[in-house]
Write a protein that holds these residues in place. Structure first.
Motif, short mmCIF file in Angstrom:
data_model
loop_
_atom_site.label_atom_id
_atom_site.label_comp_id
_atom_site.label_asym_id
_atom_site.label_seq_id
_atom_site.Cartn_x
_atom_site.Cartn_y
_atom_site.Cartn_z
N UNK A 7 0.81 -1.22 0.00
CA UNK A 7 0.00 0.00 0.00
C UNK A 7 0.85 1.27 0.00
N UNK A 8 2.16 1.12 -0.24
CA UNK A 8 3.09 2.25 -0.14
C UNK A 8 3.91 2.36 -1.42
N UNK A 9 4.10 3.60 -1.88
CA UNK A 9 4.95 3.85 -3.04
C UNK A 9 6.01 4.89 -2.68
N UNK A 10 7.18 4.74 -3.26
CA UNK A 10 8.23 5.75 -3.17
C UNK A 10 8.14 6.61 -4.41
N UNK A 11 8.00 7.93 -4.23
CA UNK A 11 7.91 8.88 -5.34
C UNK A 11 9.04 9.90 -5.17
N UNK A 12 9.92 9.95 -6.15
CA UNK A 12 11.06 10.87 -6.11
C UNK A 12 10.93 11.88 -7.24
N UNK A 122 2.33 7.57 0.30
CA UNK A 122 3.43 7.97 -0.58
C UNK A 122 4.61 8.38 0.30
N UNK A 123 5.77 7.80 0.02
CA UNK A 123 7.03 8.25 0.61
C UNK A 123 7.64 9.18 -0.43
N UNK A 124 7.83 10.44 -0.06
CA UNK A 124 8.15 11.48 -1.03
C UNK A 124 9.50 12.14 -0.75
#
Length: 186
Positions: A7-12, A122-124
């Motif tokens: 349920x988590x995405x890394x967005x850079x 979202x991990x941003x």
């Protein structure tokens, strides 16, 4: 805190050749890229969804051109300015998307890509803290995403801008953590 990988995405945001060197305070570009690489590898190893967002243009006409007080640059973009830095681009298992403005949601398929995968958090990170990352964070907040901001994987034109956003804006719309803390939550 624990992050559920499904349920988590890394967005850079905008960790690309033509931007990172101008927007890295208070950290060096090398430190931001190194920590971003560690995050990407940790997410990929756990089966997480990783999105590398870049800003680019076909001919300049597909970008925003509002009337502003600050004069906009008319300089030509050098070859390769819009390429994700090689240290991240060469990591398999990432999704690269292109935006034409500050935020990564408006006019892109980012929201669809996240929702179709059941992403809630979202991990941003990325650059610039007070422009691309902040705009994307505010868009994500309005779309209902939980957010974790990776403070040491961000940079701005100056330390004051970075600190203001990380200490004033981000705590109101998510959680601010270090890259080491985020990796420990996986």
């Amino acid at each position: 805190m624990k992050l559920e990988m499904e349920k988590t995405a890394l967005v850079l945001i905008d960790l690309q050749n033509g931007i990172i060197g101008h927007h890295s305070a208070p950290y060096t570009p090398e430190a931001i890229i190194e920590r971003a690489g560690e995050l990407v590898k940790a997410f990929v190893a756990k089966g997480g969804f990783v999105v590398l967002v870049r800003v680019s243009t076909f001919d300049g006409k597909d970008m925003l051109h509002p009337a502003t007080d600050q004069e906009q640059s008319t300089a030509a973009y050098p070859d390769g300015w819009d390429l994700i830095v090689p240290e991240l681009a060469t990591i398999n298992g990432t999704y690269t998307m292109t935006k034409r403005q500050w935020g990564a949601f408006h006019g892109t398929d980012l929201d669809s890509q996240l929702r179709r995968r059941g992403i809630e958090t979202i991990v941003l990170g990325g650059v610039s803290t007070g422009i691309g990352v902040d705009t994307t964070a505010r868009e994500a907040f309005q779309l209902g995403y939980n957010q974790v901001f990776v403070e040491d994987v961000m940079g701005a034109a100056n330390k004051e801008m970075h600190d203001y956003v990380c200490q004033t804006i981000f705590p109101r719309i998510g959680k601010v953590r270090s890259s080491a803390e985020v990796i420990s939550y996986l």
